[in-house]
Design an enzyme around this catalytic site. Structure first.
Site, PDB file in Angstrom:
ATOM      1  N   GLY A  12     113.593  43.172  -0.553  1.00 15.93           N
ATOM      2  CA  GLY A  12     112.260  43.254  -1.151  1.00 15.93           C
ATOM      3  C   GLY A  12     111.916  42.149  -2.137  1.00 15.93           C
ATOM      4  O   GLY A  12     111.116  42.359  -3.046  1.00 15.93           O
ATOM      5  N   ASN A  14     110.095  39.565  -1.450  1.00 16.19           N
ATOM      6  CA  ASN A  14     108.659  39.274  -1.257  1.00 16.19           C
ATOM      7  C   ASN A  14     107.793  40.369  -1.862  1.00 16.19           C
ATOM      8  O   ASN A  14     106.779  40.080  -2.503  1.00 16.19           O
ATOM      9  CB  ASN A  14     108.345  39.115   0.236  1.00 16.19           C
ATOM     10  CG  ASN A  14     108.730  37.747   0.744  1.00 16.19           C
ATOM     11  OD1 ASN A  14     108.049  36.769   0.460  1.00 16.19           O
ATOM     12  ND2 ASN A  14     109.835  37.663   1.455  1.00 16.19           N
ATOM     13  N   LEU A  84     111.291  46.144   9.269  1.00 20.21           N
ATOM     14  CA  LEU A  84     111.966  45.791  10.513  1.00 20.21           C
ATOM     15  C   LEU A  84     111.781  46.790  11.662  1.00 20.21           C
ATOM     16  O   LEU A  84     112.309  46.586  12.750  1.00 20.21           O
ATOM     17  CB  LEU A  84     113.459  45.552  10.242  1.00 20.21           C
ATOM     18  CG  LEU A  84     113.709  44.450   9.190  1.00 20.21           C
ATOM     19  CD1 LEU A  84     115.201  44.210   8.994  1.00 20.21           C
ATOM     20  CD2 LEU A  84     112.994  43.142   9.534  1.00 20.21           C
ATOM     21  N   HIS A 103     106.320  36.511   8.808  1.00 19.87           N
ATOM     22  CA  HIS A 103     107.415  36.225   9.737  1.00 19.87           C
ATOM     23  C   HIS A 103     108.064  34.905   9.313  1.00 19.87           C
ATOM     24  O   HIS A 103     107.364  33.926   9.033  1.00 19.87           O
ATOM     25  CB  HIS A 103     106.882  36.108  11.171  1.00 19.87           C
ATOM     26  CG  HIS A 103     107.978  35.988  12.161  1.00 19.87           C
ATOM     27  ND1 HIS A 103     108.734  37.067  12.578  1.00 19.87           N
ATOM     28  CD2 HIS A 103     108.489  34.906  12.796  1.00 19.87           C
ATOM     29  CE1 HIS A 103     109.651  36.656  13.430  1.00 19.87           C
ATOM     30  NE2 HIS A 103     109.526  35.347  13.591  1.00 19.87           N
ATOM     31  N   ASP A 144     104.830  40.655  16.441  1.00 17.42           N
ATOM     32  CA  ASP A 144     104.557  39.261  16.086  1.00 17.42           C
ATOM     33  C   ASP A 144     103.454  38.599  16.919  1.00 17.42           C
ATOM     34  O   ASP A 144     103.448  37.382  17.094  1.00 17.42           O
ATOM     35  CB  ASP A 144     105.845  38.412  16.222  1.00 17.42           C
ATOM     36  CG  ASP A 144     106.963  38.951  15.345  1.00 17.42           C
ATOM     37  OD1 ASP A 144     106.660  39.470  14.252  1.00 17.42           O
ATOM     38  OD2 ASP A 144     108.125  38.839  15.745  1.00 17.42           O
ATOM     39  N   GLU A 173     107.865  31.504   1.329  1.00 20.62           N
ATOM     40  CA  GLU A 173     107.333  32.879   1.325  1.00 20.62           C
ATOM     41  C   GLU A 173     106.890  33.278  -0.079  1.00 20.62           C
ATOM     42  O   GLU A 173     105.792  33.802  -0.273  1.00 20.62           O
ATOM     43  CB  GLU A 173     108.397  33.855   1.844  1.00 20.62           C
ATOM     44  CG  GLU A 173     108.698  33.647   3.318  1.00 20.62           C
ATOM     45  CD  GLU A 173     109.626  34.699   3.907  1.00 20.62           C
ATOM     46  OE1 GLU A 173     109.512  34.969   5.100  1.00 20.62           O
ATOM     47  OE2 GLU A 173     110.488  35.231   3.168  1.00 20.62           O
TER      48      GLU A 173
HETATM   49  C1  GAR Z   1     111.574  37.772   4.940  1.00 20.08           C
HETATM   50  O1  GAR Z   1     112.143  36.502   5.158  1.00 20.08           O
HETATM   51  C2  GAR Z   1     110.576  38.081   6.031  1.00 20.08           C
HETATM   52  O2  GAR Z   1     109.903  36.946   6.500  1.00 20.08           O
HETATM   53  C3  GAR Z   1     111.471  38.663   7.080  1.00 20.08           C
HETATM   54  O3  GAR Z   1     112.382  39.476   6.379  1.00 20.08           O
HETATM   55  C4  GAR Z   1     112.629  38.864   5.116  1.00 20.08           C
HETATM   56  C5  GAR Z   1     112.561  39.923   4.033  1.00 20.08           C
HETATM   57  O4  GAR Z   1     113.022  39.412   2.822  1.00 20.08           O
HETATM   58  N1  GAR Z   1     110.720  39.397   8.048  1.00 20.08           N
HETATM   59  C6  GAR Z   1     111.030  39.391   9.351  1.00 20.08           C
HETATM   60  O5  GAR Z   1     111.986  38.799   9.799  1.00 20.08           O
HETATM   61  C7  GAR Z   1     110.067  40.204  10.241  1.00 20.08           C
HETATM   62  N2  GAR Z   1     110.257  39.881  11.612  1.00 20.08           N
HETATM   63  P1  GAR Z   1     112.807  40.205   1.454  1.00 20.08           P
HETATM   64  O6  GAR Z   1     113.279  41.645   1.689  1.00 20.08           O
HETATM   65  O7  GAR Z   1     113.687  39.508   0.479  1.00 20.08           O
HETATM   66  O8  GAR Z   1     111.354  40.137   1.109  1.00 20.08           O
END
Ligand code: GAR
Length: 189
Positions: A12, A14, A84, A103, A144, A173
């Protein structure tokens, strides 16, 4: 006040950046964080920032329980930040054009089922790509494939491992995701 609801499955980082971005903003706020993983760090992060946190299991995602929680939060925007599981169609049809996902690659390349997190970065390196990036897009019934809202590219010519690629992508991100969320809420993007 615009209301943001976040779905996430893991650490988490992001979600936390978005919470912090809107913390002292009296026009928008993160009003809830939902996770399919009871032990996900994102739930702790939400609670630390006084954001309501909910966990649910896979059945509750499809049997209408999660839809009810979302409805009670009255979101203007639903943000998938490292979520996910396949997003349920009942929520998609109730909130058309109000659900976005990030993504960690330049869609339409490196998307689809199984393409998440480090799997994406490994595939990018295996294909000897010179650049990768991030994609923020609307969520529809297919993994996606919703309309692209924003992309940003970064060079990975000096990256030797998927972990190095992951760091570059995460920097993008954290820099751009909260800003894109704000733009979507407050201006015509
Ligand atoms: C992020 O890099 C996001 O882009 C990816 O999961 C990560 C979560 O990171 N999402 C995917 O791969 C979706 N297909 P976080 O939990 O540190 O935010």
């Amino acid at each position: 006040m615009k209301r943001i609801v976040i779905f996430a499955s893991g650490s988490g980082t992001n979600a936390e950046q978005i919470i912090l971005h809107f913390k002292n903003n009296n026009q928008g706020n993160v009003v809830g964080v939902l996770s399919n993983n009871l032990h996900a760090k994102v739930l702790e992060k939400a609670k630390n920032h006084d954001v309501e946190a909910f966990s649910f299991d896979k059945n509750e995602l499809s049997d209408g329980t999660v839809l009810k929680i979302v409805e009670s939060l009255q979101p203007d925007l639903i943000v998938l930040a490292g979520f996910l599981l396949k997003f349920p169609s009942d929520i998609i049809s109730k909130y058309p054009e109000c659900i976005i996902n990030i993504h960690p690659a330049l869609l339409p390349k490196y998307g689809g089922k199984g393409m998440y997190g480090m799997n994406v970065h490994k595939a990018v390196l295996e294909n000897k790509e010179k650049e990768t990036g991030i994609t923020i897009h609307y969520v529809n019934e297919h993994y996606d494939e919703g309309g692209i809202i924003f992309q940003k590219t970064v060079s990975i010519e000096n990256c030797l491992t998927p972990e190095e690629v992951a760091i570059k992508v995460q920097e993008l991100e954290h820099e751009y995701f909260p800003v894109v969320v704000e733009k979507l809420l407050f201006s015509n993007f």
